[in-house]
Motif scaffolding. Structure first.
Motif, PDB file in Angstrom:
ATOM      1  N   ARG A  36      -8.323   7.384   5.238  1.00  0.00           N
ATOM      2  CA  ARG A  36      -9.420   8.123   5.854  1.00  0.00           C
ATOM      3  C   ARG A  36      -9.038   8.557   7.276  1.00  0.00           C
ATOM      4  N   THR A  37      -8.290   7.687   7.969  1.00  0.00           N
ATOM      5  CA  THR A  37      -7.831   8.030   9.316  1.00  0.00           C
ATOM      6  C   THR A  37      -6.898   9.227   9.271  1.00  0.00           C
ATOM      7  N   ARG A  38      -5.962   9.239   8.310  1.00  0.00           N
ATOM      8  CA  ARG A  38      -5.057  10.383   8.154  1.00  0.00           C
ATOM      9  C   ARG A  38      -5.850  11.661   7.861  1.00  0.00           C
ATOM     10  N   HIS A  39      -6.859  11.539   7.009  1.00  0.00           N
ATOM     11  CA  HIS A  39      -7.676  12.700   6.656  1.00  0.00           C
ATOM     12  C   HIS A  39      -8.386  13.253   7.889  1.00  0.00           C
ATOM     13  N   THR A  40      -8.929  12.358   8.726  1.00  0.00           N
ATOM     14  CA  THR A  40      -9.625  12.783   9.940  1.00  0.00           C
ATOM     15  C   THR A  40      -8.666  13.469  10.902  1.00  0.00           C
ATOM     16  N   LEU A 129     -10.398   7.454  19.295  1.00  0.00           N
ATOM     17  CA  LEU A 129     -10.747   6.142  18.736  1.00  0.00           C
ATOM     18  C   LEU A 129     -12.038   6.231  17.929  1.00  0.00           C
ATOM     19  N   ALA A 130     -13.053   6.865  18.487  1.00  0.00           N
ATOM     20  CA  ALA A 130     -14.344   6.961  17.812  1.00  0.00           C
ATOM     21  C   ALA A 130     -14.241   7.750  16.515  1.00  0.00           C
ATOM     22  N   ALA A 131     -13.499   8.856  16.546  1.00  0.00           N
ATOM     23  CA  ALA A 131     -13.384   9.706  15.346  1.00  0.00           C
ATOM     24  C   ALA A 131     -12.554   9.040  14.269  1.00  0.00           C
ATOM     25  N   PHE A 132     -11.447   8.394  14.643  1.00  0.00           N
ATOM     26  CA  PHE A 132     -10.567   7.800  13.638  1.00  0.00           C
ATOM     27  C   PHE A 132     -11.166   6.546  13.019  1.00  0.00           C
ATOM     28  N   CYS A 133     -12.064   5.875  13.754  1.00  0.00           N
ATOM     29  CA  CYS A 133     -12.739   4.714  13.164  1.00  0.00           C
ATOM     30  C   CYS A 133     -13.763   5.141  12.122  1.00  0.00           C
ATOM     31  N   ASP A 134     -14.559   6.161  12.471  1.00  0.00           N
ATOM     32  CA  ASP A 134     -15.594   6.602  11.534  1.00  0.00           C
ATOM     33  C   ASP A 134     -16.163   7.940  11.989  1.00  0.00           C
ATOM     34  N   ASP A 135     -15.857   8.977  11.250  1.00  0.00           N
ATOM     35  CA  ASP A 135     -16.447  10.295  11.503  1.00  0.00           C
ATOM     36  C   ASP A 135     -16.940  10.856  10.180  1.00  0.00           C
ATOM     37  N   ALA A 136     -17.800  10.074   9.549  1.00  0.00           N
ATOM     38  CA  ALA A 136     -18.251  10.405   8.196  1.00  0.00           C
ATOM     39  C   ALA A 136     -18.922  11.770   8.120  1.00  0.00           C
ATOM     40  N   ASP A 137     -19.657  12.158   9.174  1.00  0.00           N
ATOM     41  CA  ASP A 137     -20.350  13.447   9.119  1.00  0.00           C
ATOM     42  C   ASP A 137     -19.550  14.578   9.750  1.00  0.00           C
ATOM     43  N   GLY A 138     -18.331  14.278  10.220  1.00  0.00           N
ATOM     44  CA  GLY A 138     -17.468  15.318  10.768  1.00  0.00           C
ATOM     45  C   GLY A 138     -17.883  15.853  12.130  1.00  0.00           C
ATOM     46  N   SER A 139     -18.801  15.181  12.801  1.00  0.00           N
ATOM     47  CA  SER A 139     -19.320  15.715  14.066  1.00  0.00           C
ATOM     48  C   SER A 139     -18.360  15.530  15.234  1.00  0.00           C
ATOM     49  N   LEU A 140     -17.444  14.552  15.148  1.00  0.00           N
ATOM     50  CA  LEU A 140     -16.549  14.270  16.270  1.00  0.00           C
ATOM     51  C   LEU A 140     -15.251  15.078  16.210  1.00  0.00           C
ATOM     52  N   VAL A 141     -14.809  15.432  15.026  1.00  0.00           N
ATOM     53  CA  VAL A 141     -13.518  16.112  14.858  1.00  0.00           C
ATOM     54  C   VAL A 141     -13.380  17.398  15.676  1.00  0.00           C
ATOM     55  N   PRO A 142     -14.370  18.309  15.663  1.00  0.00           N
ATOM     56  CA  PRO A 142     -14.188  19.560  16.418  1.00  0.00           C
ATOM     57  C   PRO A 142     -13.908  19.329  17.903  1.00  0.00           C
ATOM     58  N   HIS A 350     -22.124   4.547  16.975  1.00  0.00           N
ATOM     59  CA  HIS A 350     -22.309   4.743  15.535  1.00  0.00           C
ATOM     60  C   HIS A 350     -21.466   3.786  14.694  1.00  0.00           C
ATOM     61  N   LEU A 351     -20.573   3.024  15.321  1.00  0.00           N
ATOM     62  CA  LEU A 351     -19.663   2.175  14.554  1.00  0.00           C
ATOM     63  C   LEU A 351     -20.372   0.939  13.999  1.00  0.00           C
ATOM     64  N   ASP A 352     -19.865   0.480  12.865  1.00  0.00           N
ATOM     65  CA  ASP A 352     -20.397  -0.718  12.201  1.00  0.00           C
ATOM     66  C   ASP A 352     -19.545  -1.910  12.636  1.00  0.00           C
ATOM     67  N   TRP A 353     -20.012  -2.639  13.638  1.00  0.00           N
ATOM     68  CA  TRP A 353     -19.224  -3.737  14.190  1.00  0.00           C
ATOM     69  C   TRP A 353     -19.226  -4.946  13.270  1.00  0.00           C
ATOM     70  N   VAL A 354     -18.117  -5.636  13.206  1.00  0.00           N
ATOM     71  CA  VAL A 354     -18.014  -6.877  12.431  1.00  0.00           C
ATOM     72  C   VAL A 354     -18.795  -7.960  13.172  1.00  0.00           C
ATOM     73  N   ASP A 355     -19.690  -8.619  12.462  1.00  0.00           N
ATOM     74  CA  ASP A 355     -20.536  -9.646  13.078  1.00  0.00           C
ATOM     75  C   ASP A 355     -19.962 -11.027  12.779  1.00  0.00           C
ATOM     76  N   ASP A 356     -18.888 -11.382  13.494  1.00  0.00           N
ATOM     77  CA  ASP A 356     -18.249 -12.677  13.240  1.00  0.00           C
ATOM     78  C   ASP A 356     -18.082 -13.480  14.529  1.00  0.00           C
ATOM     79  N   GLY A 357     -18.869 -13.141  15.543  1.00  0.00           N
ATOM     80  CA  GLY A 357     -18.777 -13.864  16.812  1.00  0.00           C
ATOM     81  C   GLY A 357     -17.914 -13.163  17.844  1.00  0.00           C
ATOM     82  N   ARG A 358     -17.052 -12.258  17.386  1.00  0.00           N
ATOM     83  CA  ARG A 358     -16.233 -11.495  18.327  1.00  0.00           C
ATOM     84  C   ARG A 358     -17.030 -10.303  18.848  1.00  0.00           C
ATOM     85  N   PRO A 359     -17.005 -10.051  20.151  1.00  0.00           N
ATOM     86  CA  PRO A 359     -17.797  -8.948  20.693  1.00  0.00           C
ATOM     87  C   PRO A 359     -17.118  -7.604  20.461  1.00  0.00           C
TER      88      PRO A 359
END
Length: 420
Positions: A36-40, A129-142, A350-359
């Motif tokens: 997905r990162t390559r695609h973005t 960083l923000a786009a390569f992590c998650d740009d599902a709606d394509g708003s960050l790429v342009p 907009h990122l989905d952070w892992v909730d495992d105690g790490r900030p």
């Protein structure tokens, strides 16, 4: 292969930074995926015919090419440890082999970039960083394609000084007041092969500590900004660990503030460091006043204008990569600080952070310009602040830097109270 259709006219600052690397990372984030990162990245390349993200920086050329097929083997995965972000940045920076203009490393729950500063300053790094992590709606790429036009500096100069002509005199006065005075008689240190000993260390200030600091600052230091407080804290923390710190601090200013709002999201090298005389007894309120004076005087954009004028009259310097670097340098014993505070970084909301105690954290290593330099990058995400110090471990021991970071992050109020 490089594209032959379009060329980018680099600025003097672009070429100064072409051989410098920025390494940055964000995490822990759920759902990272290398394909997905390559695609973005591919989508960003094809936004228009001259995408800024595809530049091929060269310090020995004014006209730069745009690369094609930029999402190939420069996007890799890594299963290494990510609990120590400072060590992770150091390991990425010290990898063997030639580096492309932009390299992306996808860990299990962290994403890292290693890119040429010639592509742009920290603004494009944060957006990538923000786009390569998650740009599902394509708003960050342009936004990754937009570059600053060649006339940007001149338009910004005119925009500021035509509206505020008296501030030109303020600029010259301030520049004279803060001019560093070199002292060749002080103690010096010889350091061999210092670039091999560049390291990054990371400190984290929890949301509770940040809130406590904000409340205390509002009551006791009215008018102080988060950036001025960070500068005062970092200087005080190092001095508390018996580090000899220079009274001049290089503070990074984003000159996009002088642009029309429509251009402020475009990419390039448009942030400059201004050396400010900030002795140990300078309060955060006084630092705020000084920073405001600098901004209102137009000093940052004036520096860019002067660099452009010098560039017009100069010849291209040889590539730093082709020059034999001096393996032994002699520098003062005093540590020079450079500070860049990004403030609240909302592009990661907009990122989905892992909730495992790490900030949630964003860390970034900015290259010091010599073994006696130490850079500090500060980013606030989800209420907590991450502090990344990059320096030469032959100048300051890692244990000392770690102790300064702990002192600053664990009880910032006590540190400020004791220092002022």
């Amino acid at each position: 292969m490089p594209s032959a259709e379009r060329r980018y006219r680099s600025t003097a600052l672009d070429r100064v930074f072409a051989d410098t690397r920025i390494v940055t990372a964000v995490g822990p984030v759920r759902g990272l995926d290398i394909e997905r990162t390559r695609h973005t990245l591919t989508a960003a390349e094809h936004v228009d015919a001259s995408p800024h993200i595809a530049l091929e920086p060269r310090s020995d050329a004014r006209l730069w090419r745009y690369r094609t097929d930029i999402a190939g083997d420069n996007v890799t995965s890594d299963t290494g440890p990510t609990d120590d972000l400072g060590q992770m940045l150091t390991d990425i920076r010290s990898r063997n082999g030639a580096r492309g203009p932009l390299e992306v490393v996808v860990f299990d729950e962290h994403l890292a970039l290693d890119y040429s500063h010639g592509i742009g300053d920290g603004q494009i790094g944060v957006m990538m960083l923000a786009a390569f992590c998650d740009d599902a709606d394509g708003s960050l790429v342009p936004g990754l394609a937009a570059g600053l036009p060649p006339s940007t500096t001149w338009k910004a100069l005119w925009r500021h000084y035509s509206r505020n002509p008296k501030t030109l005199a303020d600029f010259w006065t301030l520049r004279s007041r803060h001019r560093p005075v070199s002292d060749a008689s002080g103690p010096r240190r010889r350091i061999e092969n210092w670039e091999a000993d560049k390291v990054s260390r990371v400190g984290y200030m929890s949301r509770a500590r940040v809130d406590e600091l904000k409340h205390w600052t509002a009551e006791n230091l009215p008018g102080a900004t988060a950036a001025s407080v960070s500068i005062a804290l970092w200087s005080a923390a190092l001095r508390a660990e018996a580090v000899d710190v220079d009274d001049h601090v290089m503070v990074l200013f984003n000159s996009r503030r002088y642009l029309d709002p429509a251009q402020q999201s475009a990419h390039g090298n448009f942030a400059v460091g201004i050396p400010l005389h900030l002795p140990a007894d300078t309060t955060p309120v006084a630092i705020t006043t000084t920073m405001r004076e600098v901004i209102e005087s137009g000093w940052p954009i004036a520096v860019l204008g002067m660099s452009q004028l010098r560039d017009v009259a100069s010849r291209i310097r040889p590539s730093a990569q082709s020059q034999e670097k001096n393996s032994v340098v002699e520098v003062p014993e005093t540590l020079r600080l450079a500070v860049s505070d990004l403030g609240r970084v909302r592009v990661f909301d907009h990122l989905d952070w892992v909730d495992d105690g790490r900030p949630p954290q964003m860390a970034a290593s900015l290259e010091p310009d010599g073994p006696d330099g130490c850079t500090m990058l500060i980013a606030e995400i989800a209420g907590g602040r991450t502090y990344t110090a990059s320096f030469c471990s032959k100048m300051v021991e890692v244990a000392v830097m770690d102790a300064a970071l702990r002192r600053m992050c664990e009880d910032p109020v006590a540190l400020l109270r004791d220092a002022h």
